[in-house]
Design a protein around this motif. Sequence first.
Motif, PDB file in Angstrom:
ATOM      1  N   GLN A 184       0.721  -1.234  -0.184  1.00  0.00           N
ATOM      2  CA  GLN A 184       0.019   0.116  -0.001  1.00  0.00           C
ATOM      3  C   GLN A 184       0.808   1.367  -0.003  1.00  0.00           C
ATOM      4  O   GLN A 184       0.196   2.294  -0.458  1.00  0.00           O
ATOM      5  N   HIS A 185       2.037   1.255   0.653  1.00  0.00           N
ATOM      6  CA  HIS A 185       2.931   2.260   0.791  1.00  0.00           C
ATOM      7  C   HIS A 185       4.325   2.157   0.004  1.00  0.00           C
ATOM      8  O   HIS A 185       4.500   0.871  -0.181  1.00  0.00           O
ATOM      9  N   ASP A 186       5.056   3.018  -0.240  1.00  0.00           N
ATOM     10  CA  ASP A 186       6.345   2.823  -0.805  1.00  0.00           C
ATOM     11  C   ASP A 186       7.420   3.538   0.089  1.00  0.00           C
ATOM     12  O   ASP A 186       7.311   4.290   0.940  1.00  0.00           O
ATOM     13  N   TYR A 187       8.734   3.317  -0.043  1.00  0.00           N
ATOM     14  CA  TYR A 187       9.966   3.679   0.510  1.00  0.00           C
ATOM     15  C   TYR A 187      10.091   5.024   0.433  1.00  0.00           C
ATOM     16  O   TYR A 187      10.722   5.685   1.551  1.00  0.00           O
ATOM     17  N   ALA A 188       9.585   5.908  -0.336  1.00  0.00           N
ATOM     18  CA  ALA A 188       9.890   7.347  -0.370  1.00  0.00           C
ATOM     19  C   ALA A 188       8.443   8.047   0.249  1.00  0.00           C
ATOM     20  O   ALA A 188       8.593   8.965   0.923  1.00  0.00           O
ATOM     21  N   GLU A 189       7.470   7.582   0.069  1.00  0.00           N
ATOM     22  CA  GLU A 189       6.105   8.257   0.588  1.00  0.00           C
ATOM     23  C   GLU A 189       6.168   8.232   2.034  1.00  0.00           C
ATOM     24  O   GLU A 189       5.856   9.177   2.607  1.00  0.00           O
ATOM     25  N   LEU A 190       6.447   7.058   2.647  1.00  0.00           N
ATOM     26  CA  LEU A 190       6.595   7.265   4.300  1.00  0.00           C
ATOM     27  C   LEU A 190       7.670   8.079   4.636  1.00  0.00           C
ATOM     28  O   LEU A 190       7.683   8.486   5.992  1.00  0.00           O
ATOM     29  N   ALA A 191       8.861   8.179   4.288  1.00  0.00           N
ATOM     30  CA  ALA A 191       9.881   9.039   4.215  1.00  0.00           C
ATOM     31  C   ALA A 191       9.851  10.383   3.924  1.00  0.00           C
ATOM     32  O   ALA A 191      10.413  11.233   4.515  1.00  0.00           O
ATOM     33  N   THR A 192       8.763  10.943   3.437  1.00  0.00           N
ATOM     34  CA  THR A 192       8.546  12.324   2.774  1.00  0.00           C
ATOM     35  C   THR A 192       6.962  12.914   3.282  1.00  0.00           C
ATOM     36  O   THR A 192       6.151  12.856   2.568  1.00  0.00           O
ATOM     37  N   PRO A 193       7.041  13.247   4.431  1.00  0.00           N
ATOM     38  CA  PRO A 193       6.017  13.836   5.037  1.00  0.00           C
ATOM     39  C   PRO A 193       5.694  15.456   4.129  1.00  0.00           C
ATOM     40  O   PRO A 193       6.822  15.727   3.844  1.00  0.00           O
ATOM     41  N   PRO A 194       4.536  15.821   4.154  1.00  0.00           N
ATOM     42  CA  PRO A 194       3.345  15.779   4.714  1.00  0.00           C
ATOM     43  C   PRO A 194       2.662  14.334   4.088  1.00  0.00           C
ATOM     44  O   PRO A 194       2.808  14.216   2.923  1.00  0.00           O
ATOM     45  N   TYR A 195       1.711  13.579   4.877  1.00  0.00           N
ATOM     46  CA  TYR A 195       1.086  12.588   4.297  1.00  0.00           C
ATOM     47  C   TYR A 195      -0.299  12.880   3.708  1.00  0.00           C
ATOM     48  O   TYR A 195      -0.819  13.879   4.622  1.00  0.00           O
ATOM     49  N   GLN A 196      -0.781  12.162   2.851  1.00  0.00           N
ATOM     50  CA  GLN A 196      -2.223  12.555   2.383  1.00  0.00           C
ATOM     51  C   GLN A 196      -2.450  13.887   2.076  1.00  0.00           C
ATOM     52  O   GLN A 196      -3.635  14.472   2.553  1.00  0.00           O
ATOM     53  N   SER A 197      -1.526  14.615   1.458  1.00  0.00           N
ATOM     54  CA  SER A 197      -1.541  15.972   1.197  1.00  0.00           C
ATOM     55  C   SER A 197      -0.653  16.405   0.386  1.00  0.00           C
ATOM     56  O   SER A 197      -0.033  15.680  -0.518  1.00  0.00           O
ATOM     57  N   VAL A 198      -0.628  17.537  -0.001  1.00  0.00           N
ATOM     58  CA  VAL A 198       0.701  18.007  -1.140  1.00  0.00           C
ATOM     59  C   VAL A 198       1.860  17.538  -0.742  1.00  0.00           C
ATOM     60  O   VAL A 198       2.523  17.566   0.503  1.00  0.00           O
ATOM     61  N   SER A 199       2.386  17.145  -1.726  1.00  0.00           N
ATOM     62  CA  SER A 199       3.852  16.111  -1.611  1.00  0.00           C
ATOM     63  C   SER A 199       4.639  16.545  -2.789  1.00  0.00           C
ATOM     64  O   SER A 199       4.296  16.619  -3.860  1.00  0.00           O
TER      65      SER A 199
END
Length: 238
Positions: free
Chosen positions: A77-92
């Motif tokens: 469901q998640h990847d190695y960059a997504e979880l290391a790069t907040p903010p979450y569920q938002s502009v990224s």
Amino acid sequence: MPARKTFTTLLFSLVTVAAVAAPPTKPSACRAAVIEGELNAGQPFSQPIGGGLKVYFQALPSGWILRVLPASGPVGQHDYAELATPPYQSVSPLAISTDFAFRAQDAIGWNPRRFRFATSAASFRSLEQVYVKFIAAGLTPPDPLQAELAHQISQTSEGTFSILDSRLVGGTADQWRMAAAVAEHFETTAHTLVQEPDGTTSPLGRIVWLRFRLELNIPPGFPVSPALHIQPRTCDTL
């Protein structure tokens, strides 16, 4: 990537990142893997980086999402960059797209973009465990949990995504205030404005093509793919 949240939650996420993404521990890695390539609208891009991982630009109708994934096997469901790069569920910075009311010129103007990524399955699993607790805590995660997440993020590596050239159909909408906060370099980023074949316009426009440079800070002992160009660099410059 997770679904969008409300504007109020988005604002909270942008504030939270200041607390979560505390200044990382100075990395000992002093080399960068460099990837250069092109993205065409509607087409993905994939490049193995070594260590059983790959960089993957997932094509969307709105542009692309930059992901770091296992080079083979199932994708979670998640990847190695997504979880290391907040903010979450938002502009990224991982979303090179017209999502969240960014116009095409705003997406190009957010340049360069800095992000972080886990470099091993063990690091990703540790980060994911804390992330699940953090999201479950809602809008008021306790300070110890924020500190734990910040520590996990500080153990990951840094990356920089730079747009070298681009072609886009400009959007006609007024610039959204969140885009204005990051889309500062449109005029200084090489670009060509084009028209849709039928001459139509749209509020957000469209990214047609771009040429990019990706620099990934590589930790000691990481088995880099021989296809990548490696550059030495001082540890604190990425």
